[in-house]
Design a protein around this motif. Structure first.
Motif, PDB file in Angstrom:
ATOM      1  N   GLN A 240      69.437  34.860  40.188  1.00 19.09           N
ATOM      2  CA  GLN A 240      69.090  35.180  40.817  1.00 19.09           C
ATOM      3  C   GLN A 240      68.951  36.784  41.083  1.00 19.09           C
ATOM      4  OE1 GLN A 240      66.442  33.077  43.359  1.00 19.09           O
ATOM      5  NE2 GLN A 240      67.930  32.466  41.462  1.00 19.09           N
ATOM      6  N   MET A 247      61.443  40.824  38.491  1.00 21.53           N
ATOM      7  CA  MET A 247      60.917  41.302  39.141  1.00 21.53           C
ATOM      8  C   MET A 247      60.148  42.661  39.458  1.00 21.53           C
ATOM      9  SD  MET A 247      60.239  38.446  41.956  1.00 21.53           S
ATOM     10  CE  MET A 247      61.267  38.889  42.861  1.00 21.53           C
ATOM     11  N   SER A 275      59.155  29.912  40.685  1.00 18.31           N
ATOM     12  CA  SER A 275      58.277  30.534  42.115  1.00 18.31           C
ATOM     13  C   SER A 275      57.240  31.580  42.176  1.00 18.31           C
ATOM     14  CB  SER A 275      58.160  30.243  43.412  1.00 18.31           C
ATOM     15  OG  SER A 275      58.956  31.028  43.962  1.00 18.31           O
ATOM     16  N   LYS A 276      57.761  32.486  41.739  1.00 14.80           N
ATOM     17  CA  LYS A 276      58.017  34.017  41.648  1.00 14.80           C
ATOM     18  C   LYS A 276      57.428  34.123  40.129  1.00 14.80           C
ATOM     19  CE  LYS A 276      58.898  34.854  45.370  1.00 14.80           C
ATOM     20  NZ  LYS A 276      58.373  34.937  46.681  1.00 14.80           N
ATOM     21  N   ARG A 277      57.055  33.655  39.231  1.00 15.46           N
ATOM     22  CA  ARG A 277      56.535  33.525  37.903  1.00 15.46           C
ATOM     23  C   ARG A 277      57.058  34.627  36.743  1.00 15.46           C
ATOM     24  NH1 ARG A 277      53.256  30.481  41.085  1.00 15.46           N
ATOM     25  NH2 ARG A 277      53.181  28.484  40.529  1.00 15.46           N
ATOM     26  N   PRO A 278      58.088  35.562  36.479  1.00 14.03           N
ATOM     27  CA  PRO A 278      57.730  36.343  36.090  1.00 14.03           C
ATOM     28  C   PRO A 278      57.903  35.871  34.017  1.00 14.03           C
ATOM     29  CG  PRO A 278      60.271  35.370  36.841  1.00 14.03           C
ATOM     30  CD  PRO A 278      58.924  33.882  37.684  1.00 14.03           C
TER      31      PRO A 278
END
Length: 375
Positions: A240, A247, A275-278
């Motif tokens: 995380q 991001m 879910s954030k698709r970095p």
């Protein structure tokens, strides 16, 4: 000092034969003895300490027998919620014996990530209303403490903690060693991945041996440490931290160097990353199926399919390698593809006996990384 066999038998004589927890270096002799002498249904090495308390509560509900949860004091943060909202006398009133390794005890030298936790170990228990004693290193006195704790738990239905200092348990070596027959060392794998990175890439490495081996690699190469954030504490959260950086710095590739125990501890983090698709995120899990830093107790890392899990939650790519040749070839693909992606690197257990520790402070590490990210 207390013989692990004596303590195990003392617990058994007081009606305790179920264990759940996360291994700790101060408890590694006892954890090893439990692994060798308790069957797989009576010793659950949990994903995290809160989960261990949940399993223990379930055992009590099914049997009316008091369970043990073993843990390092760093795990108090993970266990506070179920202590307050599950086992507490104001909720379900479930008795559990906690065995807590006291890393960073004031006055005893320890690594920086343990200093604050050592200071607040007893205060947290007091705030939670958990009665405790520091376990005596004398066997007769320790046996009396166990009996008094069990009597208290039977009388009140409340949790009781025994806090364990350094050098409390006598030596015991794990006999039931699981051999994974892999040939690649974690240190070789770390060096191979680190050497393949671009100059502006960033690494966030997890707690334990992985950060130590990365630090020594940079030192041996005569390189600085500004590209690496060494997450010396907060086990399970490196992915995380890496996501937060990725991001905000989409022009840089961010590599999370994770371990199987750490990845499993807070596995929900994989879903948030996905879910954030970095596109600039690479999650490298060095998987040896063991908690290597605290005695080599097993994880389920090599029994589950981490790449399949990553794909299921939405990682763009997920791979697994088990030799240096496979790793080198796969890195060429990884560097050309968009993330998020997971690369599982299956390695054998163990580390160099002369492995050092970072010589910079956490604050120095933080400042150097932040300056590098601003450049």
């Amino acid at each position: 000092m207390i013989r692990p066999s004596f303590f195990y038998d003392t617990l058994a004589s007081n009606g305790i034969n179920f264990y759940a927890g996360v291994p700790d270096s101060l408890l590694k002799q006892l954890c090893a003895y439990i692994t060798d002498h308790a069957d797989a249904t009576h010793n659950i090495i949990a994903a995290n300490e809160g989960g261990a308390l949940g399993v223990a509560a379930g055992h009590y509900l099914a049997t009316r027998q008091i369970p043990v949860v073993y843990m390092q004091n760093s795990g108090e943060g993970n266990i506070i919620n179920p202590l307050a909202s599950l086992t507490d006398k104001d909720v379900y009133n479930i008795p559990v014996l906690l065995l807590i390794g006291w890393r960073g005890r004031p006055g005893v030298h320890d690594e920086p990530q343990h200093v604050k936790q050592g200071k607040v170990t007893l205060t947290l228990l007091e705030t939670m209303g958990v009665r405790y004693e520091v376990l005596s290193k004398d066997e007769v006195q320790a046996a009396a403490q166990v009996k008094a704790a069990v009597d208290y738990m039977h009388e009140t239905g409340e949790v009781f903690a025994l806090v364990v200092e350094k050098d409390t348990f006598d030596s015991y070596a794990l006999q039931n060693v699981v051999i994974n027959y892999l040939t690649m060392t974690r240190e070789d794998a770390i060096q191979t991945v680190a050497a393949a990175l671009a100059p502006r890439d960033v690494i966030v490495s997890t707690t334990g041996m992985i950060s130590r081996e990365l630090f020594e690699y940079r030192t041996a190469k005569g390189e600085g440490h500004e590209r690496d954030f060494l997450t010396v504490g907060s086990m399970g959260h490196a992915s995380q931290i890496a996501l937060g950086i990725a991001m905000e710095k989409p022009e840089r590739r961010v590599w999370c160097f994770d371990g199987d125990g750490a990845a499993i501890m807070h596995m929900g983090g994989l879903a948030i990353v996905a879910s954030k698709r970095p596109r600039n995120y690479v999650h490298v899990v060095f998987n040896n199926g063991a908690h290597d830093s605290v005695g080599g107790q097993p994880t389920v890392g090599l029994d589950i399919d981490l790449p399949a899990i990553a794909k299921a939650v939405g990682y763009a790519h997920a791979y697994s390698v088990s030799t240096l040749e496979e790793l080198t070839a796969r890195l060429d693909d990884v560097k050309q593809q968009a993330g998020p992606m997971l690369l599982q690197v299956c390695v054998k257990k163990g580390n160099r006996k002369d492995l050092g520790r970072p010589t910079t402070t956490p604050v120095q590490n933080k400042e150097a990384l932040m300056d590098f990210l601003e450049d």
